[in-house]
Write a protein that holds these residues in place. Structure first.
Motif, PDB file in Angstrom:
ATOM      1  N   PRO A   4       5.259   3.185  -2.332  1.00 45.77           N
ATOM      2  CA  PRO A   4       5.705   2.305  -3.418  1.00 45.77           C
ATOM      3  C   PRO A   4       7.034   1.635  -3.071  1.00 45.77           C
ATOM      4  O   PRO A   4       7.669   2.016  -2.083  1.00 45.77           O
ATOM      5  N   PRO A   5       7.462   0.673  -3.878  1.00 42.61           N
ATOM      6  CA  PRO A   5       8.815   0.139  -3.677  1.00 42.61           C
ATOM      7  C   PRO A   5       9.798   1.286  -3.905  1.00 42.61           C
ATOM      8  O   PRO A   5       9.688   1.974  -4.906  1.00 42.61           O
TER       9      PRO A   5
ATOM     10  N   ASP B 211      -2.685  -3.263  -6.878  1.00 40.29           N
ATOM     11  CA  ASP B 211      -1.377  -3.900  -6.705  1.00 40.29           C
ATOM     12  C   ASP B 211      -1.109  -4.726  -7.951  1.00 40.29           C
ATOM     13  O   ASP B 211      -2.036  -5.165  -8.624  1.00 40.29           O
ATOM     14  N   ILE B 212       0.175  -4.948  -8.230  1.00 45.52           N
ATOM     15  CA  ILE B 212       0.528  -5.792  -9.379  1.00 45.52           C
ATOM     16  C   ILE B 212       0.470  -7.262  -8.985  1.00 45.52           C
ATOM     17  O   ILE B 212       0.431  -8.135  -9.840  1.00 45.52           O
TER      18      ILE B 212
ATOM     19  N   THR C 206       4.737   3.988   8.317  1.00 44.71           N
ATOM     20  CA  THR C 206       3.626   4.140   7.372  1.00 44.71           C
ATOM     21  C   THR C 206       2.340   4.554   8.104  1.00 44.71           C
ATOM     22  O   THR C 206       1.448   5.165   7.515  1.00 44.71           O
TER      23      THR C 206
ATOM     24  N   GLY D 115      -0.223   0.195  -4.910  1.00 44.68           N
ATOM     25  CA  GLY D 115       0.696  -0.745  -4.260  1.00 44.68           C
ATOM     26  C   GLY D 115       0.202  -1.034  -2.861  1.00 44.68           C
ATOM     27  O   GLY D 115       0.895  -0.854  -1.868  1.00 44.68           O
ATOM     28  N   THR D 116      -1.023  -1.534  -2.783  1.00 48.55           N
ATOM     29  CA  THR D 116      -1.724  -1.621  -1.491  1.00 48.55           C
ATOM     30  C   THR D 116      -1.191  -2.740  -0.591  1.00 48.55           C
ATOM     31  O   THR D 116      -1.352  -2.694   0.624  1.00 48.55           O
TER      32      THR D 116
ATOM     33  N   GLN E 134       9.422  -7.536  -5.159  1.00 50.58           N
ATOM     34  CA  GLN E 134       8.491  -6.667  -5.879  1.00 50.58           C
ATOM     35  C   GLN E 134       7.920  -5.533  -4.997  1.00 50.58           C
ATOM     36  O   GLN E 134       7.441  -4.531  -5.507  1.00 50.58           O
TER      37      GLN E 134
ATOM     38  N   PHE F 244       8.875   4.407  -9.307  1.00 52.53           N
ATOM     39  CA  PHE F 244       7.428   4.438  -9.060  1.00 52.53           C
ATOM     40  C   PHE F 244       6.926   5.862  -8.825  1.00 52.53           C
ATOM     41  O   PHE F 244       5.838   6.214  -9.278  1.00 52.53           O
TER      42      PHE F 244
ATOM     43  N   PRO G 278       3.488  -4.329   7.185  1.00 51.40           N
ATOM     44  CA  PRO G 278       3.252  -2.896   7.360  1.00 51.40           C
ATOM     45  C   PRO G 278       4.141  -2.323   8.458  1.00 51.40           C
ATOM     46  O   PRO G 278       4.361  -2.967   9.486  1.00 51.40           O
TER      47      PRO G 278
ATOM     48  N   LEU H 298       4.352  -6.981   1.960  1.00 50.38           N
ATOM     49  CA  LEU H 298       5.270  -6.295   2.870  1.00 50.38           C
ATOM     50  C   LEU H 298       4.637  -6.263   4.260  1.00 50.38           C
ATOM     51  O   LEU H 298       3.424  -6.076   4.387  1.00 50.38           O
TER      52      LEU H 298
ATOM     53  N   ILE I 224      -2.843   0.587   4.409  1.00 54.10           N
ATOM     54  CA  ILE I 224      -3.094   2.037   4.348  1.00 54.10           C
ATOM     55  C   ILE I 224      -4.568   2.301   4.036  1.00 54.10           C
ATOM     56  O   ILE I 224      -5.266   2.968   4.820  1.00 54.10           O
TER      57      ILE I 224
HETATM   58  N1  SAM Z   1       0.922  -0.330   0.929  1.00 54.42           N
HETATM   59  C1  SAM Z   1       1.531  -1.423   1.662  1.00 54.42           C
HETATM   60  C2  SAM Z   1       2.173  -0.892   2.927  1.00 54.42           C
HETATM   61  O1  SAM Z   1       2.428   0.315   2.995  1.00 54.42           O
HETATM   62  O2  SAM Z   1       2.429  -1.680   3.862  1.00 54.42           O
HETATM   63  C3  SAM Z   1       2.551  -2.161   0.794  1.00 54.42           C
HETATM   64  C4  SAM Z   1       3.634  -1.286   0.250  1.00 54.42           C
HETATM   65  S1  SAM Z   1       4.964  -2.158  -0.570  1.00 54.42           S
HETATM   66  C5  SAM Z   1       6.307  -1.111  -0.171  1.00 54.42           C
HETATM   67  C6  SAM Z   1       4.715  -1.805  -2.289  1.00 54.42           C
HETATM   68  C7  SAM Z   1       3.625  -2.577  -2.995  1.00 54.42           C
HETATM   69  O3  SAM Z   1       3.604  -2.176  -4.385  1.00 54.42           O
HETATM   70  C8  SAM Z   1       3.763  -4.091  -2.995  1.00 54.42           C
HETATM   71  O4  SAM Z   1       2.594  -4.692  -2.517  1.00 54.42           O
HETATM   72  C9  SAM Z   1       3.993  -4.459  -4.470  1.00 54.42           C
HETATM   73  O5  SAM Z   1       3.425  -5.688  -4.860  1.00 54.42           O
HETATM   74  C10 SAM Z   1       3.299  -3.303  -5.171  1.00 54.42           C
HETATM   75  N2  SAM Z   1       3.780  -3.076  -6.554  1.00 54.42           N
HETATM   76  C11 SAM Z   1       4.995  -3.349  -7.081  1.00 54.42           C
HETATM   77  N3  SAM Z   1       5.031  -3.000  -8.371  1.00 54.42           N
HETATM   78  C12 SAM Z   1       3.808  -2.485  -8.678  1.00 54.42           C
HETATM   79  C13 SAM Z   1       3.224  -1.955  -9.867  1.00 54.42           C
HETATM   80  N4  SAM Z   1       3.920  -1.872 -11.001  1.00 54.42           N
HETATM   81  N5  SAM Z   1       1.939  -1.526  -9.822  1.00 54.42           N
HETATM   82  C14 SAM Z   1       1.224  -1.609  -8.674  1.00 54.42           C
HETATM   83  N6  SAM Z   1       1.729  -2.097  -7.512  1.00 54.42           N
HETATM   84  C15 SAM Z   1       3.004  -2.526  -7.517  1.00 54.42           C
END
Ligand code: SAM
Ligand code: GLN
Length: 288
Positions: free
Chosen positions: A184-185, A138-139, A94, A115-116, A205, A216, A90, A88, A121
């Motif tokens: 999170p998403p 992260d996944i 955020t 979900g880094t 994702q 989430f 940033p 994503l 962050i």
């Molecule tokens: N933290 C970053 C930011 O704020 O710019 C990215 C946030 S983005 C909205 C959500 C992140 O969660 C994505 O990188 C995605 O791959 C990750 N994600 C999705 N499903 C996940 C899961 N089940 N466990 C861990 N991370 C997950």
């Protein structure tokens, strides 16, 4: 500059949201100059090579590829982060989440970022808090590779571990954190098709939060006490209209909560902590 005016108009005609800004930024990337230089100093016509390089970027932008993907980087807090279509981009809102935590954390705090993505962050937190350490999960392995690069460039790798994990699954059961943070998403699945074309170029994702967008939060909040020290802090970015549901979930698990708005006046962050602990007592401050 003629080329700038022309591109601005072309972007506007193609429905690009910030036509002037985007045209200038892309031209700066080709000319390797900053925006002030572009406006003040740049009188010479472009060379054939520059023109051809610029045209390629313009074509990508009118296909709604985000500027950050075209440039391969995005500024967040005090640093420039590498971004690829695996992460994503940033967002400015955020930054507020990260600022709230930096303001009130001190000493050798341990932080978990779920979900880094690009690592924006957790890397910004560790860069600002020199005694802090943490874990980013992260996944997506591809996202983690980008985050690792960013951590190395910004100089926080020694205090930061990355882990491929479905929320908490691969964290060891005895890991404890002072702070769990997550953006999170959170887009409800049914709204994904209505997202702006630029956002639809970002990983599904990273955006799709399930039927009501809350999947989430539910999973993170339910497991939080296993990984938080007593009195630890949970800090979330939330989507439009999610404050009520997210605070209710936190309260059900025995946390006190506060909501903080973003600069547009929208509820954008939820902070939660147990009553009486360090962060429990600080909640009203954190939300300011
Ligand atoms: N933290 C970053 C930011 O704020 O710019 C990215 C946030 S983005 C909205 C959500 C992140 O969660 C994505 O990188 C995605 O791959 C990750 N994600 C999705 N499903 C996940 C899961 N089940 N466990 C861990 N991370 C997950
Ligand atoms: N703020 C992003 C958007 O609406 C969504 C990010 C997320 O799902 N956490 O474009």
């Amino acid at each position: 500059m003629k080329i700038l005016d022309w591109t601005k108009q072309y972007f506007a005609d193609k429905g690009i949201e910030n036509p002037h800004f985007d045209a200038a930024i892309l031209l700066c990337a080709v000319l390797k100059c900053d925006r002030i230089t572009l406006y003040v100093d740049f009188a010479r016509p472009l060379s054939d090579e520059e023109l051809s390089a610029f045209r390629k970027l313009v074509v990508r932008r009118v296909q709604h590829e985000p500027v950050a993907y075209i440039l391969g980087e995005k500024g967040f807090m005090k640093h420039s982060f590498k971004v690829t279509p695996d992460v994503l981009v940033p967002r400015p809102e955020t930054e507020l989440l990260a600022e709230s935590i930096i303001k009130d954390a001190e000493g050798a705090v341990r932080i978990l970022d779920i979900g880094t993505g690009s690592g924006a962050i957790i890397i910004s937190l560790l860069a600002a808090l020199p005694d802090a350490s943490g874990v980013g999960t992260d996944i997506s392995e591809n996202a983690l590779a980008v985050a690792e690069e960013n951590a190395a460039c910004i100089g926080v790798s020694e205090r930061l571990k990355f882990l491929c994990s479905n929320i908490y699954t691969n964290l060891s059961a005895d890991e404890k954190f002072d702070i769990i943070v997550s953006n999170p998403p959170y887009i409800p699945s049914g709204d994904m098709k209505n997202l702006a074309s630029d956002v639809r170029m970002e990983p599904v994702q990273a955006l799709d939060g399930g039927d009501d967008g809350l999947d989430f939060y539910c999973a993170i909040i339910k497991g939080a006490k296993n990984y938080l020290i007593k009195g630890g802090l949970l800090a979330f970015e939330i989507g439009v209209d999610q404050a009520g549901a997210v605070t209710a979930m936190c309260e059900e698990e025995g946390f006190k909560t506060v909501v903080r708005r973003d600069y547009a006046g929208l509820d954008r962050m939820v902070f939660a902590a147990e009553e009486g602990g360090r962060y429990g007592n600080m909640l009203p401050e954190i939300a300011k």
